[in-house]
Design a protein around this motif. Structure first.
Motif: not given
Ligand SMILES: Cc1cc2nc3c(=O)[nH]c(=O)nc-3n(C[C@H](O)[C@H](O)[C@H](O)COP(=O)(O)OP(=O)(O)OC[C@H]3O[C@@H](n4cnc5c(N)ncnc54)[C@H](O)[C@@H]3O)c2cc1C
Ligand SMILES: Cc1cc2nc3c(=O)[nH]c(=O)nc-3n(C[C@H](O)[C@H](O)[C@H](O)COP(=O)(O)OP(=O)(O)OC[C@H]3O[C@@H](n4cnc5c(N)ncnc54)[C@H](O)[C@@H]3O)c2cc1C
Lengths: 380, 463
Positions: B245, B371, B373-374, B377, B394, B430
């Motif tokens: 992250r 992190g 996978w964050g 956007d 998602q 995900q």
């Protein structure tokens, strides 16, 4: 723990979910549960050629499909699915390479006129104009209806699923029904996941797999499955505007809104549920396709797949109550995408009507006993 | 009767297999979709290039393998520009060039198809000018073309460092190298993915090259976004907190005309899967890996897997394993002869296991922390072929579609040109955030492994 439901629908394909949505509209208080052994679009709906037509040779099918296509036209609105279902109404061209098939087209044309189906008979030249990549050699004629076309089965199923859930239908995936047991005036439905369900009414929408569950309550209906394979190509600018069916080549070729071409070419296969891709399919399919549509030669195939279609002795759907009270069935006989809107409505009424539903009755199971079969002449 | 052995892939594994199988008297067919043999690492130049890409030691290995291969190439049926697009039980292999296809029914098929690269999606990663590190390398190796003027490299593992060095030596201005893990840990560990003692030396020399060229080396850095109007013009990077992250306040903007990425690999295992070979999911080795025994045999009769397509283990393993597979293939239906091979070829077996043990250490650099996978956007495209965004995926997951088949049918991710090779591992990540991923099933494998025209399929020769 045993869950209870007023109506349990087995199978979350287009038949199951359309029936669920219509039923929830009619009976908002009913507790409706849908279960499926697999995941999203795992059955025939995830493997079909996406096409729909009202050009049939039997009034019953014409009516089902006319009503359904009218619904597909408004699906985004009716199901509150703003994305839409990629409906593409560029017509359907049926090809006859022999006189007897063309004679059938002519007979159908009369029936179409009677039922306000805007079909036209075409000369080979007119067919060639409509589809420039077509080989018109040996062609006797065609039948065309501009209201026919295709849509995305995936978007259609997603729209139904979300709309049904909004009406409080409970849809449970990955739940396989193993057995039905009668218990007084209810059913105990035994699942592999050991989450049994007690239901007042059951509607079986498992298509070709229906006999497995019917047998557990001693019902024998002439439903079988047959493997059927398809292929999809890369996206291409519009090259085959209408869906093309050739009875000689036994295929349906359909270019969808995104540009990909889907082709389902029939191959002699024994009945069964084998969904694997066979080694000889691609070369066989490409020969059939290119013999009829040589202009597609350079287009690249992205993938093949296999599915199972349901067959009945007259290749017609089975709709209605079985010999066992409160056990209903809706089996598609290989046109379950294009007929699902109308079938959902009819079944939602049949579930609560006392006595036979007039529209379902001709599709009832009785016909296998009486021998009053209703064969459709225009099946590929 | 000598056996007919068909080998798919003319990289180090496939070439070594061809040499060995031929030496043992087999009838050998070797095919590769590329115009030249050599595979990913020993890719041969199409032009008489002045550029000598790679270190002297690597170039020597390349020369040795190629001369061994050239010595037998007229004794085998070697077909460049041939793609294997389907494999069935039998084994029955379908191959094609642009216009024709052929069905081969050999005694044994060796799959040596290697890996392709993997990137992690983040805003801007689909902009023109954002490429795979290996793409930049291939351009250099096979065409002698410098991919850009000012290149930023971001990634993990050893490949980004190797390519940064190779590009610099070729005169490309490498502006910065942003690595996921600290350089220090790369140094103390046997860090090369093509590991081994000699390999560590190769790795050191690559780092030396980077130092000589004064390249900005950033460790524990991740890409935040790539920007540019119709081509990448800059990339924003930031330090990360150890889990991938980004840490607010540490952002840096770096100008570039090429951003080259590598966050691991995806094995080209679709042919094996199609034939029904048992597979297991190992993201750090490249996704769904065919399960093999020490003799490269799979659960499917007549199908062997060698080299990186059996899990990323580098070129040294590939070459040793290729030799083993070639020998096993030649004796495939003689169980005793096969089991004797571990004695007879003990050198190759030892070499393979020595290099393999280094790989274990290396693989931690390809284990991506959660992190990453964050980074994407909601609007970031995850499946490039079908333009499916992170948000769409998602939403599908939130709606209860948690198998890869269901997500594919619900969103179209994986339905496009690449058949899911580029996106499925990322979709899998995900789906399995916070869950064990071992039991995640791959999408149903179906022909074709590569797009192929209807006419090529129609123009088919069947034995
Ligand atoms: C290759 C191919 C091409 C086709 N082309 C067309 C076309 O162009 N147009 C068209 O209209 N139709 C086409 N069809 C037919 C169409 O796909 C089917 O008629 C349609 O999917 C039937 O819908 P359904 O809801 O009855 O069944 P399905 O879509 O098959 O759904 C049945 C569901 O029941 C579930 N199920 C089965 N047994 C159990 C159990 N014991 N417990 C729990 N769940 C269970 C299954 O998992 C499945 O999800 C095609 C079919 C194939 C195979
Ligand atoms: C992008 C990249 C860069 C690398 N750079 C380095 C480096 O600089 N130094 C280093 O030591 N190691 C490097 N490696 C690792 C090294 O290349 C591999 O470990 C080694 O090449 C593995 O050999 P292989 O024979 O298993 O596969 P590969 O060398 O990848 O060969 C596989 C071959 O199979 C062919 N193929 C694949 N699918 C098909 C099909 N369906 N039909 C026909 N042919 C097919 C491909 O064209 C390819 O030529 C790199 C790997 C990659 C992916």
């Amino acid at each position: 723990m045993t869950q209870t439901a007023d109506i349990l629908i087995i199978g979350a394909g287009p038949y199951g979910l359309s029936c669920a949505w219509w039923t929830a509209l009619r009976e908002p208080k009913a507790k409706i549960v849908v279960v499926d052994e697999g995941d999203f679009a795992c059955g025939g709906i995830g493997r079909n050629a996406s096409s729909m037509r009202m050009q049939w040779g039997l009034e019953l099918n014409i009516k089902l499909c006319k009503e359904s296509i009218a619904f597909f036209e408004e699906a985004g609105k009716r199901l509150d699915y703003p994305r839409g279902i990629d409906l593409r109404q560029q017509g359907y061209l049926l090809l006859a390479h022999d006189e007897s098939t063309f004679a059938q087209f002519k007979a159908n044309h009369e029936l179409h006129k009677k039922n306000d189906v805007p079909s036209k008979l075409l000369t080979p030249e007119e067919c060639g104009k409509l589809v420039p990549v077509l080989n018109t050699e040996g062609l006797v004629g065609g039948s065309f209806c501009h209201k026919d076309g295709n849509a995305s089965p995936f978007l259609w199923l997603d729209a139904l699923l979300q709309a049904a859930r909004r009406l409080n239908v409970e849809v449970r995936m990955n739940t396989r029904v193993d057995r039905l047991i009668t218990q007084g005036d209810r059913f105990l439905v035994v699942t592999r996941e050991q989450q049994d369900i007690s239901a007042a009414k059951i509607l079986l929408c498992t298509d070709w797999a229906a006999p497995q569950l019917l047998q557990t309550v001693g019902i024998d209906l002439p439903i079988t499955g047959m493997p059927k394979q398809g292929l999809v190509t890369e996206a291409w600018p519009e090259i085959v505007a209408p869906v093309v069916i050739s009875f000689k080549h036994d295929f349906a070729v359909s270019q969808v809104l995104r540009g990909n071409i889907l082709a389902v070419v029939a191959q002699d296969r024994p009945d069964g549920d084998d969904t694997r891709s066979t080694p000889d399919y691609l070369s066989f399919a490409s020969r059939q396709i290119l013999d009829c549509l040589p202009g597609l030669a350079a287009i690249k195939v992205l993938r093949t797949w296999g599915g199972v279609i349901s067959k009945t002795p007259d290749m017609q759907a089975i709709l209605g109550e079985t010999e066992l009270e409160n056990l209903y069935i809706a089996v598609s006989a290989y046109k379950g995408f294009m007929t699902s809107p109308a079938v959902g409505r009819i079944m939602s009424e049949a579930l609560f009507d006392s006595g036979a539903h007039p529209e379902a009755a001709p599709f009832g199971t009785e016909r296998f006993k009486t021998g009053n079969l209703i064969p459709e002449p225009l099946t590929v | 009767m000598p056996l007919h052995v068909v080998i798919v892939g003319a990289g180090p594994a496939g070439m070594a297999a061809a040499i060995e199988a031929r030496r043992r008297g087999s009838k050998v067919t070797l095919l590769d979709e590329m115009a030249r043999s050599g595979g990913q690492i020993f890719r041969q130049s199409a032009i008489d290039s002045e550029l000598r890409v790679g270190l002297p030691s690597e170039l020597k290995r390349k020369a040795d393998l190629l001369s061994g291969f050239n010595a037998i190439s007229d004794q085998i049926d070697y077909r460049a520009n041939h793609t294997a697009y389907a494999l069935f039980e039998g084994p029955e292999l379908h191959v094609s060039d642009d216009n024709c296809s052929e069905v081969l029914k050999p005694d044994v098929v060796i799959i040596a198809t290697g890996v392709c690269e993997r990137a992690v999606p983040f805003p801007g990663w689909t902009l023109p000018g954002v490429v795979n590190v290996g793409g930049a390398q291939t351009l250099l190796k096979s065409q002698g073309v410098k991919i850009g003027e000012r290149v930023v490299i971001a990634g993990s593992g050893a490949l980004p460092i190797a390519v940064a060095a190779q590009l610099s030596k070729a005169g490309v201005h490498v502006v910065a190298v942003a690595m996921l893990y600290p350089m220090r840990s790369l140094l103390v560990h046997p860090y090369a993915l093509w590991a081994g003692r000699r390999v560590v030396l190769e790795g050191f020399s690559y780092l030396n090259v980077l130092r000589q060229h004064d390249i900005l080396m950033l460790s524990r850095y991740v890409p935040l976004r790539a920007d540019g109007s119709d081509h990448v013009e800059s990339v924003q990077i930031a330090q990360h907190d150890g889990t991938g992250r980004p840490v607010p306040g540490t952002e840096k903007r770096v100008g570039c005309d090429i951003l080259a990425l590598n966050y691991g690999f995806t094995v080209n295992s679709e042919l094996a899967a199609m034939a029904g070979v048992d597979m297991t999911y190992r993201p750090e080795q490249g996704g769904w890996i065919p399960i093999t025994d020490q003799f490269c045999r799979t659960s499917c009769s007549g199908v062997l897997v060698a080299g990186d397509s059996g899990g990323l283990r580098g070129a040294w393993v590939a070459q040793a394993e290729g030799r083993i597979a070639g020998a096993v293939a030649s004796r495939y239906y003689d169980e005793r002869a096969v089991s004797n091979l571990s004695q007879e070829m003990s050198q190759s077996f030892k070499e393979r296991s020595r290099h393999q043990s280094f790989q274990k250490a290396m693989q931690q650099f390809l284990q991506l922390p959660t992190g990453v996978w964050g980074w994407a956007d909601e609007e970031t495209v995850v499946c490039r072929c079908e333009c499916v965004t992170q948000k769409q995926i998602q939403t599908a997951i939130d709606n209860g579609h948690t198998s890869l088949n269901a997500i594919k049918r619900n969103t179209r991710a994986g339905m496009g040109w690449c058949g899911g090779r580029m996106c499925m591992q990322n979709v899998a990540a995900q789906v399995s955030v916070g869950k064990p991923s071992e039991d995640l099933q791959p999408m149903t494998p179906r022909p074709v492994a590569r797009p192929i025209s209807l006419q090529a399929i129609r123009n088919q020769t069947i034995p």
